[in-house]
Design a protein around this motif. Structure first.
Motif, mmCIF file in Angstrom:
data_model
loop_
_atom_site.group_PDB
_atom_site.id
_atom_site.type_symbol
_atom_site.label_atom_id
_atom_site.label_comp_id
_atom_site.label_asym_id
_atom_site.label_seq_id
_atom_site.Cartn_x
_atom_site.Cartn_y
_atom_site.Cartn_z
ATOM 1 N N LEU A 101 46.633 40.565 49.792
ATOM 2 C CA LEU A 101 46.138 39.312 50.354
ATOM 3 C C LEU A 101 46.625 38.116 49.546
ATOM 4 N N ALA A 102 46.703 38.275 48.235
ATOM 5 C CA ALA A 102 47.206 37.191 47.393
ATOM 6 C C ALA A 102 48.644 36.849 47.767
ATOM 7 N N SER A 161 24.539 39.742 45.099
ATOM 8 C CA SER A 161 25.407 39.669 43.919
ATOM 9 C C SER A 161 26.708 40.430 44.140
ATOM 10 N N VAL A 162 26.636 41.562 44.835
ATOM 11 C CA VAL A 162 27.841 42.322 45.146
ATOM 12 C C VAL A 162 28.740 41.534 46.091
ATOM 13 N N ALA A 163 28.124 40.934 47.103
ATOM 14 C CA ALA A 163 28.891 40.124 48.058
ATOM 15 C C ALA A 163 29.532 38.934 47.352
ATOM 16 N N GLN A 164 28.786 38.274 46.503
ATOM 17 C CA GLN A 164 29.314 37.109 45.789
ATOM 18 C C GLN A 164 30.487 37.497 44.895
ATOM 19 N N ASP A 165 30.372 38.632 44.210
ATOM 20 C CA ASP A 165 31.472 39.104 43.362
ATOM 21 C C ASP A 165 32.718 39.372 44.198
ATOM 22 N N ARG A 166 32.522 39.992 45.363
ATOM 23 C CA ARG A 166 33.654 40.292 46.250
ATOM 24 C C ARG A 166 34.386 39.018 46.656
ATOM 25 N N ILE A 167 33.623 38.016 47.057
ATOM 26 C CA ILE A 167 34.228 36.767 47.521
ATOM 27 C C ILE A 167 34.855 35.997 46.367
ATOM 28 N N THR A 168 34.182 35.995 45.223
ATOM 29 C CA THR A 168 34.713 35.298 44.051
ATOM 30 C C THR A 168 36.031 35.914 43.602
ATOM 31 N N GLN A 169 36.098 37.246 43.601
ATOM 32 C CA GLN A 169 37.328 37.924 43.197
ATOM 33 C C GLN A 169 38.472 37.589 44.151
ATOM 34 N N ARG A 192 38.729 34.932 46.136
ATOM 35 C CA ARG A 192 39.085 33.523 46.022
ATOM 36 C C ARG A 192 39.923 33.244 44.784
ATOM 37 N N SER A 193 39.742 34.033 43.768
ATOM 38 C CA SER A 193 40.475 33.793 42.512
ATOM 39 C C SER A 193 41.953 34.133 42.614
ATOM 40 N N VAL A 194 42.352 34.896 43.648
ATOM 41 C CA VAL A 194 43.748 35.324 43.730
ATOM 42 C C VAL A 194 44.504 34.730 44.914
ATOM 43 N N ILE A 195 43.789 34.190 45.920
ATOM 44 C CA ILE A 195 44.492 33.671 47.095
ATOM 45 C C ILE A 195 44.800 32.183 46.907
#
Length: 299
Positions: free
Chosen positions: A149-150, A171-179, A181-184
Motif C-alpha cells: 500500500l505504501a 486500541s487495536v483499530a487505532q494501531d492499525r490505522i496509525t501504522q 498512515r505512517s507509511v502511505i
C-alpha cells in the motif's frame, strides 16, 4: 484531501433482473442519496454487484448515477479479471464524468504483489481522476500488505485506500490505522468498510466510511459519520450499537443479501433484485429482517 474521499461514501444497490437493470428503482435510490447530502456516491461497488454486469450495463449504471446525483461526487468501481478490461472500464468511467474510480484486484488465480502492483501502475498511467484502492481480501483473496500500500500510494492518481473492517477493540483499530498512515502518502485518505466497525474506524482515525447501509439508509449512516467527524465518538458508537441486530444479520447472511431484501421489503426495489445466482433473504431470515426494520428507525 480530495472532495468525496472523506466523510460518508454511499454504495447503492444496482436493482436488476436477468433481463435488465431496473432503471426506475436505481434512479430512486440515487435521488434519495443526493437529497440526503452524502459526501459521495459510489456506483458499482460490491453492493452494486459490479462483477455480474457487462461493460455496457456498467456504463449505463454510471450514466444513471451521474444524471440523478445532482452535485454529489460520483465514484465508480472498475474491477475486472483482466487488466485490459479494467483499462476499458476506466476509460468508460472517465468519459461518463465520474469524479473517481474504485479498483479491487479481482482474480480467479491468486495474485502476487508484483501482479497487483502492475495492475495499479497500468491504471494509474491512463487516469485523470482519483483512484481508490480497494482492499477486500474476503472477496478477492488478496490482502494488501502495508509495504505494498505504501508503494501504490505513491502513484499519482491514488488518493484513497478502502480498508477492510477494523477490530472492534478501539486500541487495536487505532494501531492499525496509525501504522498504515505512517507509511502511505500524506494526501491519501483512509476509508473503512465493514459497516459494523465503521464507527470504531472513524473515531480511531479513518477519514471516510465506504458504506453499504449508506446506500439505502443515508441519513442513518450520516448521523454516525457526522458524530464521529464532529468529535462526538461516544455518540457515534452509541448510534452504531443501536444497529446491532442489523450488523448480526450482515454477519450471518452477507450485507448485500440483507440490504437487497431490505430494499425489496421497503418498496425501493422489486422482488428478486439481485443478479442470479445471488438471492436476497428468504424464509425465516427475511422475517427476522422485517421485524428489525419495524423496530429500528432507519432513514
Amino acid at each position: 484531501m480530495v472532495k468525496g474521499l472523506t466523510g460518508l461514501s454511499a454504495f447503492p444497490l444496482t436493482p436488476m433482473n436477468e433481463a435488465d437493470i431496473d432503471e426506475a428503482a436505481y434512479r430512486g435510490l440515487i435521488k434519495r442519496l443526493a437529497t440526503s447530502g452524502v459526501d459521495s456516491i459510489c456506483a458499482l461497488g460490491s453492493t452494486g454487484s459490479y462483477p455480474y454486469l457487462t461493460r455496457e450495463e456498467r456504463a449505463r449504471v454510471i450514466s444513471l448515477t451521474r444524471e440523478s446525483a445532482s452535485d454529489i461526487p460520483v465514484l465508480a468501481g472498475i474491477g475486472a479479471l483482466r487488466t485490459k478490461d479494467v483499462l476499458l472500464l476506466a476509460e468508460d468511467a472517465q468519459k461518463l464524468g465520474v469524479d473517481g474510480v474504485l479498483l479491487a484486484p479481482v482474480s480467479y488465480q491468486l495474485l502476487t504483489d508484483a501482479e497487483v502492483l502492475g495492475l495499479f501502475k497500468a491504471v494509474d498511467s491512463m487516469l485523470s481522476v482519483p483512484l481508490i484502492v480497494y482492499n477486500n481480501p474476503r472477496t478477492t483473496r488478496f490482502d494488501f500488505s502495508n509495504d505494498l500500500l505504501a508503494e501504490i500510494s505513491q502513484l499519482a492518481s491514488v488518493r484513497s485506500i478502502k480498508i477492510p473492517a477494523v477490530s472492534l477493540d478501539f486500541s487495536v483499530a487505532q494501531d492499525r490505522i496509525t501504522q498504515l498512515r505512517s507509511v502511505i502518502a500524506p494526501d491519501v485518505s483512509i476509508g473503512v468498510s465493514g459497516d459494523a466497525s465503521a464507527a470504531i474506524g472513524l473515531t480511531a482515525g479513518c477519514d471516510a466510511w465506504y458504506s453499504v447501509i449508506g446506500g439505502l439508509f443515508p441519513e442513518t449512516a450520516l448521523a454516525i459519520t457526522r458524530a464521529a467527524q464532529g468529535s462526538e465518538p461516544e455518540e457515534a458508537l452509541k448510534l452504531s450499537d443501536q444497529l446491532h441486530t442489523l450488523w448480526t444479520l450482515f454477519a450471518q447472511h452477507g450485507a448485500l443479501r440483507v440490504v437487497a431484501a431490505a430494499a425489496e421489503l421497503l418498496g425501493f426495489a422489486q422482488q428478486n433484485c439481485l443478479p442470479l445466482p445471488l438471492r436476497s433473504l428468504s424464509g425465516e431470515p427475511r422475517n427476522v429482517l422485517q421485524q428489525v426494520l419495524q423496530t429500528l428507525d432507519l432513514q
